[in-house]
Design a protein around this motif. Sequence first.
Motif, PDB file in Angstrom:
ATOM      1  N   LEU A   1       0.818  -1.209   0.000  1.00 21.69           N
ATOM      2  CA  LEU A   1       0.000   0.000   0.000  1.00 21.69           C
ATOM      3  C   LEU A   1       0.854   1.262   0.000  1.00 21.69           C
ATOM      4  O   LEU A   1       0.490   2.269  -0.620  1.00 21.69           O
ATOM      5  CB  LEU A   1      -0.971  -0.016   1.186  1.00 21.69           C
ATOM      6  CG  LEU A   1      -2.037  -1.111   1.123  1.00 21.69           C
ATOM      7  CD1 LEU A   1      -2.819  -1.189   2.428  1.00 21.69           C
ATOM      8  CD2 LEU A   1      -2.971  -0.918  -0.059  1.00 21.69           C
ATOM      9  N   ILE A   2       2.000   1.217   0.667  1.00 20.82           N
ATOM     10  CA  ILE A   2       2.918   2.360   0.640  1.00 20.82           C
ATOM     11  C   ILE A   2       3.460   2.571  -0.766  1.00 20.82           C
ATOM     12  O   ILE A   2       3.503   3.695  -1.266  1.00 20.82           O
ATOM     13  CB  ILE A   2       4.076   2.171   1.655  1.00 20.82           C
ATOM     14  CG1 ILE A   2       3.553   2.327   3.078  1.00 20.82           C
ATOM     15  CG2 ILE A   2       5.207   3.160   1.382  1.00 20.82           C
ATOM     16  CD1 ILE A   2       4.574   1.973   4.157  1.00 20.82           C
ATOM     17  N   VAL A   3       3.853   1.495  -1.418  1.00 20.28           N
ATOM     18  CA  VAL A   3       4.401   1.588  -2.774  1.00 20.28           C
ATOM     19  C   VAL A   3       3.351   2.110  -3.751  1.00 20.28           C
ATOM     20  O   VAL A   3       3.654   2.932  -4.611  1.00 20.28           O
ATOM     21  CB  VAL A   3       4.964   0.214  -3.239  1.00 20.28           C
ATOM     22  CG1 VAL A   3       5.284   0.215  -4.718  1.00 20.28           C
ATOM     23  CG2 VAL A   3       6.199  -0.138  -2.422  1.00 20.28           C
ATOM     24  N   TYR A   4       2.101   1.684  -3.597  1.00 23.14           N
ATOM     25  CA  TYR A   4       1.028   2.165  -4.481  1.00 23.14           C
ATOM     26  C   TYR A   4       0.755   3.649  -4.273  1.00 23.14           C
ATOM     27  O   TYR A   4       0.274   4.329  -5.170  1.00 23.14           O
ATOM     28  CB  TYR A   4      -0.266   1.384  -4.261  1.00 23.14           C
ATOM     29  CG  TYR A   4      -0.236  -0.033  -4.771  1.00 23.14           C
ATOM     30  CD1 TYR A   4       0.681  -0.460  -5.719  1.00 23.14           C
ATOM     31  CD2 TYR A   4      -1.153  -0.960  -4.298  1.00 23.14           C
ATOM     32  CE1 TYR A   4       0.696  -1.764  -6.163  1.00 23.14           C
ATOM     33  CE2 TYR A   4      -1.158  -2.271  -4.750  1.00 23.14           C
ATOM     34  CZ  TYR A   4      -0.223  -2.659  -5.684  1.00 23.14           C
ATOM     35  OH  TYR A   4      -0.222  -3.945  -6.131  1.00 23.14           O
ATOM     36  N   ASP A   5       1.041   4.149  -3.067  1.00 22.93           N
ATOM     37  CA  ASP A   5       0.940   5.575  -2.753  1.00 22.93           C
ATOM     38  C   ASP A   5      -0.451   6.151  -3.006  1.00 22.93           C
ATOM     39  O   ASP A   5      -0.589   7.289  -3.456  1.00 22.93           O
ATOM     40  CB  ASP A   5       2.004   6.364  -3.533  1.00 22.93           C
ATOM     41  CG  ASP A   5       2.297   7.712  -2.908  1.00 22.93           C
ATOM     42  OD1 ASP A   5       2.083   7.859  -1.687  1.00 22.93           O
ATOM     43  OD2 ASP A   5       2.719   8.630  -3.641  1.00 22.93           O
ATOM     44  N   GLU A   6      -1.475   5.363  -2.729  1.00 17.95           N
ATOM     45  CA  GLU A   6      -2.846   5.835  -2.919  1.00 17.95           C
ATOM     46  C   GLU A   6      -3.532   6.166  -1.600  1.00 17.95           C
ATOM     47  O   GLU A   6      -4.530   6.866  -1.577  1.00 17.95           O
ATOM     48  CB  GLU A   6      -3.668   4.784  -3.671  1.00 17.95           C
ATOM     49  CG  GLU A   6      -3.177   4.570  -5.090  1.00 17.95           C
ATOM     50  CD  GLU A   6      -3.909   3.443  -5.803  1.00 17.95           C
ATOM     51  OE1 GLU A   6      -4.747   2.748  -5.173  1.00 17.95           O
ATOM     52  OE2 GLU A   6      -3.640   3.252  -6.990  1.00 17.95           O
ATOM     53  N   LEU A   7      -3.008   5.638  -0.488  1.00 18.23           N
ATOM     54  CA  LEU A   7      -3.613   5.844   0.825  1.00 18.23           C
ATOM     55  C   LEU A   7      -2.617   6.507   1.763  1.00 18.23           C
ATOM     56  O   LEU A   7      -1.414   6.270   1.672  1.00 18.23           O
ATOM     57  CB  LEU A   7      -4.049   4.503   1.434  1.00 18.23           C
ATOM     58  CG  LEU A   7      -5.055   3.657   0.668  1.00 18.23           C
ATOM     59  CD1 LEU A   7      -5.259   2.320   1.366  1.00 18.23           C
ATOM     60  CD2 LEU A   7      -6.373   4.378   0.511  1.00 18.23           C
ATOM     61  N   THR A   8      -3.129   7.292   2.686  1.00 18.40           N
ATOM     62  CA  THR A   8      -2.289   7.847   3.740  1.00 18.40           C
ATOM     63  C   THR A   8      -2.013   6.757   4.765  1.00 18.40           C
ATOM     64  O   THR A   8      -2.695   5.718   4.784  1.00 18.40           O
ATOM     65  CB  THR A   8      -2.995   9.023   4.440  1.00 18.40           C
ATOM     66  OG1 THR A   8      -4.138   8.507   5.137  1.00 18.40           O
ATOM     67  CG2 THR A   8      -3.408  10.107   3.451  1.00 18.40           C
ATOM     68  N   LEU A   9      -1.052   6.989   5.642  1.00 16.83           N
ATOM     69  CA  LEU A   9      -0.787   6.017   6.704  1.00 16.83           C
ATOM     70  C   LEU A   9      -2.004   5.839   7.610  1.00 16.83           C
ATOM     71  O   LEU A   9      -2.268   4.736   8.081  1.00 16.83           O
ATOM     72  CB  LEU A   9       0.428   6.429   7.532  1.00 16.83           C
ATOM     73  CG  LEU A   9       1.784   6.046   6.952  1.00 16.83           C
ATOM     74  CD1 LEU A   9       2.907   6.504   7.866  1.00 16.83           C
ATOM     75  CD2 LEU A   9       1.886   4.555   6.706  1.00 16.83           C
ATOM     76  N   SER A  10      -2.749   6.908   7.830  1.00 16.86           N
ATOM     77  CA  SER A  10      -3.972   6.804   8.638  1.00 16.86           C
ATOM     78  C   SER A  10      -4.978   5.871   7.974  1.00 16.86           C
ATOM     79  O   SER A  10      -5.617   5.044   8.637  1.00 16.86           O
ATOM     80  CB  SER A  10      -4.620   8.173   8.828  1.00 16.86           C
ATOM     81  OG  SER A  10      -3.785   9.003   9.576  1.00 16.86           O
TER      82      SER A  10
END
Length: 187
Positions: free
Chosen positions: A135-144
Amino acid sequence: MKQLHIKNMVCNRCIMVVTSELEKIGHALVSVELGKVVFKKDLTQNDKLIIGKKLQSYGFEILDDANSKTIEKIKTLLIDLVHYKNNQLKLTLSDYLSQELHQDYSKLSNLFSNVEGISIEKYFIHLKIEKIKELIVYDELTLSEIAAVLNYSSVAHLSNQFKKVTGFSPSYFKKLKIIQRKELDQL
């Protein structure tokens, strides 16, 4: 026997490959799920050998003993939980597995730890960390948002667990250009 349990079948792409290969060799299927195939007709020992050889070339393995099947069911439930419905978990992990597998959790935990060399909880955490990396690599969502999707109580909890497992903070990991993800069947 009308069903086979298959090791390393951990994603929808795996289901597609297994379905395609079994249909190519002429087997009629009722269903194909993570870790399990149900056939319309009983399989002979020769059928199982042919299927085993075919699937082995893709990294899959037919499971024959009860303990292997139980471990694979645990892994399949955990993978399904992380990738498809983690936020929907309303029970503790131990209660969820006991309920789904109709067995005492301490028995499941001991079996899993003895065979896999890692506790169910640590395996589950590793699955979640790999999902966080994705999910970090996709960079579509914030950490929250990632914390909410993966049922973490807070971003701090997610960050602490991520750093404990990877050695990096999520923000530092995001800055790295090298993608350090593991395949699910390698966990």
